[in-house]
Design a protein around this motif. Structure first.
Motif, PDB file in Angstrom:
ATOM      1  N   GLY A 108       0.831  -1.202   0.000  1.00 22.25           N
ATOM      2  CA  GLY A 108       0.000   0.000   0.000  1.00 22.25           C
ATOM      3  C   GLY A 108       0.865   1.251   0.000  1.00 22.25           C
ATOM      4  N   ALA A 109       0.614   2.135   0.963  1.00 23.02           N
ATOM      5  CA  ALA A 109       1.348   3.412   1.016  1.00 23.02           C
ATOM      6  C   ALA A 109       2.617   3.304   1.849  1.00 23.02           C
ATOM      7  N   TYR A 110       2.931   2.105   2.315  1.00 24.80           N
ATOM      8  CA  TYR A 110       4.008   1.959   3.294  1.00 24.80           C
ATOM      9  C   TYR A 110       5.114   1.021   2.816  1.00 24.80           C
ATOM     10  N   PHE A 111       6.305   1.219   3.446  1.00 23.95           N
ATOM     11  CA  PHE A 111       7.325   0.167   3.383  1.00 23.95           C
ATOM     12  C   PHE A 111       7.955   0.035   4.760  1.00 23.95           C
ATOM     13  N   TRP A 112       8.612  -1.105   4.984  1.00 23.07           N
ATOM     14  CA  TRP A 112       9.283  -1.382   6.236  1.00 23.07           C
ATOM     15  C   TRP A 112      10.767  -1.585   5.949  1.00 23.07           C
ATOM     16  N   THR A 153       5.712   5.936   5.714  1.00 22.50           N
ATOM     17  CA  THR A 153       4.764   6.319   4.682  1.00 22.50           C
ATOM     18  C   THR A 153       5.587   6.786   3.491  1.00 22.50           C
ATOM     19  N   ASP A 154       5.373   6.155   2.340  1.00 25.29           N
ATOM     20  CA  ASP A 154       6.275   6.265   1.192  1.00 25.29           C
ATOM     21  C   ASP A 154       5.795   7.329   0.208  1.00 25.29           C
ATOM     22  N   TYR A 155       6.532   8.433   0.112  1.00 25.62           N
ATOM     23  CA  TYR A 155       6.201   9.488  -0.851  1.00 25.62           C
ATOM     24  C   TYR A 155       7.160   9.484  -2.035  1.00 25.62           C
ATOM     25  N   ILE A 156       7.831   8.316  -2.254  1.00 26.94           N
ATOM     26  CA  ILE A 156       8.642   8.162  -3.470  1.00 26.94           C
ATOM     27  C   ILE A 156       8.001   7.113  -4.391  1.00 26.94           C
ATOM     28  N   GLY A 157       7.593   5.982  -3.804  1.00 26.41           N
ATOM     29  CA  GLY A 157       6.885   4.985  -4.618  1.00 26.41           C
ATOM     30  C   GLY A 157       7.700   4.559  -5.830  1.00 26.41           C
ATOM     31  N   SER A 158       8.971   4.282  -5.590  1.00 23.94           N
ATOM     32  CA  SER A 158       9.893   3.857  -6.647  1.00 23.94           C
ATOM     33  C   SER A 158      10.129   4.969  -7.678  1.00 23.94           C
ATOM     34  N   GLY A 215       9.037   8.562  10.385  1.00 22.39           N
ATOM     35  CA  GLY A 215       8.409   7.533   9.546  1.00 22.39           C
ATOM     36  C   GLY A 215       7.710   8.065   8.308  1.00 22.39           C
ATOM     37  N   HIS A 216       8.227   9.192   7.776  1.00 24.09           N
ATOM     38  CA  HIS A 216       7.628   9.749   6.545  1.00 24.09           C
ATOM     39  C   HIS A 216       8.767   9.967   5.555  1.00 24.09           C
ATOM     40  N   TYR A 217       8.711   9.275   4.435  1.00 22.71           N
ATOM     41  CA  TYR A 217       9.847   9.135   3.523  1.00 22.71           C
ATOM     42  C   TYR A 217       9.641   9.999   2.292  1.00 22.71           C
ATOM     43  N   PHE A 218      10.365  11.119   2.263  1.00 23.77           N
ATOM     44  CA  PHE A 218      10.358  12.006   1.100  1.00 23.77           C
ATOM     45  C   PHE A 218      11.644  11.801   0.304  1.00 23.77           C
ATOM     46  N   ALA A 219      11.711  12.437  -0.863  1.00 25.33           N
ATOM     47  CA  ALA A 219      12.899  12.284  -1.718  1.00 25.33           C
ATOM     48  C   ALA A 219      14.132  12.811  -0.989  1.00 25.33           C
ATOM     49  N   PRO A 220      15.224  12.043  -1.024  1.00 22.12           N
ATOM     50  CA  PRO A 220      16.458  12.439  -0.325  1.00 22.12           C
ATOM     51  C   PRO A 220      17.301  13.428  -1.126  1.00 22.12           C
ATOM     52  N   ALA A 221      16.626  14.419  -1.686  1.00 23.95           N
ATOM     53  CA  ALA A 221      17.339  15.501  -2.394  1.00 23.95           C
ATOM     54  C   ALA A 221      16.335  16.607  -2.672  1.00 23.95           C
ATOM     55  N   LEU A 222      16.746  17.854  -2.521  1.00 23.47           N
ATOM     56  CA  LEU A 222      15.780  18.965  -2.612  1.00 23.47           C
ATOM     57  C   LEU A 222      15.328  19.224  -4.055  1.00 23.47           C
ATOM     58  N   TYR A 223      16.011  18.601  -5.026  1.00 26.35           N
ATOM     59  CA  TYR A 223      15.603  18.823  -6.434  1.00 26.35           C
ATOM     60  C   TYR A 223      14.821  17.637  -6.990  1.00 26.35           C
ATOM     61  N   GLU A 224      14.368  16.763  -6.107  1.00 28.64           N
ATOM     62  CA  GLU A 224      13.575  15.616  -6.573  1.00 28.64           C
ATOM     63  C   GLU A 224      12.117  15.817  -6.224  1.00 28.64           C
ATOM     64  N   ALA A 225      11.240  15.243  -7.028  1.00 30.34           N
ATOM     65  CA  ALA A 225       9.793  15.379  -6.838  1.00 30.34           C
ATOM     66  C   ALA A 225       9.287  14.401  -5.789  1.00 30.34           C
ATOM     67  N   GLY A 226       7.999  14.522  -5.479  1.00 29.72           N
ATOM     68  CA  GLY A 226       7.332  13.600  -4.557  1.00 29.72           C
ATOM     69  C   GLY A 226       6.122  12.968  -5.230  1.00 29.72           C
ATOM     70  N   PHE A 227       5.697  11.836  -4.697  1.00 27.79           N
ATOM     71  CA  PHE A 227       4.675  11.027  -5.347  1.00 27.79           C
ATOM     72  C   PHE A 227       3.663  10.528  -4.325  1.00 27.79           C
ATOM     73  N   VAL A 228       2.380  10.742  -4.631  1.00 31.62           N
ATOM     74  CA  VAL A 228       1.298  10.200  -3.810  1.00 31.62           C
ATOM     75  C   VAL A 228       0.624   9.094  -4.617  1.00 31.62           C
ATOM     76  N   SER A 229       0.210   8.035  -3.922  1.00 31.47           N
ATOM     77  CA  SER A 229      -0.463   6.923  -4.617  1.00 31.47           C
ATOM     78  C   SER A 229      -1.929   6.876  -4.210  1.00 31.47           C
ATOM     79  N   ALA A 230      -2.674   6.057  -4.908  1.00 34.98           N
ATOM     80  CA  ALA A 230      -4.094   5.863  -4.573  1.00 34.98           C
ATOM     81  C   ALA A 230      -4.242   5.153  -3.236  1.00 34.98           C
ATOM     82  N   ALA A 231      -3.160   4.578  -2.738  1.00 37.08           N
ATOM     83  CA  ALA A 231      -3.225   3.860  -1.451  1.00 37.08           C
ATOM     84  C   ALA A 231      -3.049   4.813  -0.267  1.00 37.08           C
ATOM     85  N   HIS A 232      -2.579   6.028  -0.499  1.00 30.77           N
ATOM     86  CA  HIS A 232      -2.418   6.994   0.598  1.00 30.77           C
ATOM     87  C   HIS A 232      -3.803   7.484   1.020  1.00 30.77           C
ATOM     88  N   THR A 233      -4.167   7.217   2.265  1.00 30.72           N
ATOM     89  CA  THR A 233      -5.492   7.654   2.753  1.00 30.72           C
ATOM     90  C   THR A 233      -5.391   9.080   3.301  1.00 30.72           C
TER      91      THR A 233
END
Ligand code: KE4
Length: 434
Positions: free
Chosen positions: A45-49, A57-62, A398-416
């Protein structure tokens, strides 16, 4: 957690002994933000371990593919069924045709499409096709845009107007990039000067329609319109790199968004990736028939690939595209992403932190800047240390954003909405520490 009990750190040390930098793609190494990369053990879903079983909570989603979230049951079922039929044949399959038809139904600017295995391969092939079709050598790209690591595209901006780029990577001879011109993104006058100077020699202009490799910088409508007009006028091709934006910012990609503001707008060649593979190695490029028929085996432009159209990847990508074609999917995703942007912006404003946001569909960007930037130089005015403190503050919670200030972020349909609200709550705490 002590260093000795951090299983990410121990596997990272082990990885660095056998893989350059411990990673198979540089941005994963956290060099821009410092610290230890989180090694993913599993995702759902919206998570990884991670290796320590910490949930994120994954805001990169590969970096874009996982638009449905990780492990969507119907996509998983399609992959499992395909795997039972065979992994790879080196021969054509019906599903490649079905996927090609699906892609073309969603992007009417193309009559034909060729499937490949990565965005780099798609972009490299698109450049070769443009050069083969026009018989010209010069290509134009823009500072801050990334189109994969094909040699001719590893070029840093030259100084002054439209000087030919200088190689940005060791191992790329200057001779290979001598025909690559690097201009400033969103700079119409520089674009016009370049075409006035050597328009007749330009094979193509390649651009990100929304530059996700500058975090989130929209090409202005005027800039997009002038590229379309000047390429048409001078017989050059316009290549739209929708690897990141395709099927993510809208079902029809960024070209469908800009066509609402530029009547009849369509690029000549579209490069796609990420979402169309649903997380499996699959990318593509397409164009009108007259251009695509220059490709081998029909025409003189060679292009090939052992795993192109891989049967498991096409199953994953096709089911993904079918599911995101559901009515209202992108509108709901746009609203969900907007909830995150509005929440982060409100918390930053309350904490007096300079913060600007933008999003389209499931793609977003935020800047620790008072105003949205329009060029690479403006993006890089960001206080990197401040960004890194924000990044790590969110990561620890526990909130995972892109590890660089010039990278985008991604929301999925699984994020509630609850997921989004928890992230906003964490940001409220972190902004107070900045
Ligand atoms: P790949 O070769 O990584 O599949 O695609 C290259 C590519 C082409 N065009 C655009 C607009 C892209 O964003 C990309 C790849 N994006 C990066 C993220 N900035 C992938 C992450 C990485 O390099 O590890």
């Amino acid at each position: 957690m002590t260093q000795s009990t951090d299983l990410n750190l121990s596997i990272f040390e082990r990885a660095k002994r056998v893989i350059p930098g411990g990673v198979n793609s540089p941005v994963r190494a956290f060099n821009a933000v410092g610290g230890t990369p989180r090694f993913v053990r599993r995702a759902q879903g919206a998570y990884f371990w991670d290796q320590n079983e910490q949930q994120f909570t994954d805001y990169i989603g590969s970096w874009g593919p996982m638009i449905l979230g990780h492990g969507h049951p119907e996509v998983l079922a399609a992959v499992q069924a395909a795997a039972l039929e065979g992994f790879s044949f080196g021969a054509p399959t019906e599903r490649e045709v079905v996927l090609a038809e699906k892609i073309l139904s969603l992007m009417p600017s193309m009559d034909m499409v060729r499937l490949v295995s990565s965005g780099t391969e798609a972009g490299m092939s698109a450049l070769r096709l443009a050069r083969g079709y026009t018989g010209r050598n010069k290509i134009v790209k823009f500072n801050g845009c990334y189109h994969g690591h094909a040699d001719a595209l590893l070029v840093k901006a030259g100084s002054g107007l439209a000087t030919f780029g200088a190689s940005s990577s060791a191992g790329v001879p200057q001779d290979v990039v001598k025909d690559t011109v690097v201009l400033e993104y969103n700079d119409v006058s520089q674009l016009e000067q370049a075409f006035a100077q050597f328009g007749g020699d330009i094979a193509c202009v390649i651009m990100e329609p929304i530059a996700g490799n500058m975090n989130f910088v929209r090409a202005s409508v005027d800039f997009t319109r002038r590229i379309r007009e000047l390429t048409r006028e001078h017989g050059a091709l316009m290549i739209y790199d929708e690897v990141m934006t395709g099927f993510r910012v809208a079902l029809g990609g960024a070209q469908s968004v800009y066509a609402q503001q530029i009547p009849g707008f369509e690029p000549d060649i579209t490069v796609m990736g990420k979402v169309i593979g649903g997380g499996m190695p699959l990318a593509a490029f397409g164009a009108r028939r007259a251009i695509m028929e220059k490709l081998s085996p029909l025409g003189p432009v060679y292009q090939a690939g052992t795993l192109s159209g891989n049967p498991i990847a096409t199953a994953c990508g096709l089911r993904t595209l079918e599911l995101i074609s559901a009515p209202g999917f992108h509108e709901a995703l746009h609203a969900r992403t907007g909830r995150l942007m509005a929440g982060l912006k409100a918390e930053a404003d309350a904490a007096g932190i300079p913060f600007s946001v933008d999003h389209q569909g499931g793609l977003f960007g935020f800047y620790l800047l008072p105003e949205l930037p329009a060029t690479w130089a403006e993006v890089m005015k960001t206080d990197g240390a401040l960004f890194n403190r924000f990044f790590h503050g969110m990561l620890e919670r526990g909130h995972y954003f892109a590890p660089a200030l010039y990278e985008a972020g991604f929301v999925s349909a699984a994020h509630t909405e609850a997921d989004i609200d928890k992230t906003v709550q964490a940001a409220r705490e972190v902004f107070k520490t900045l």
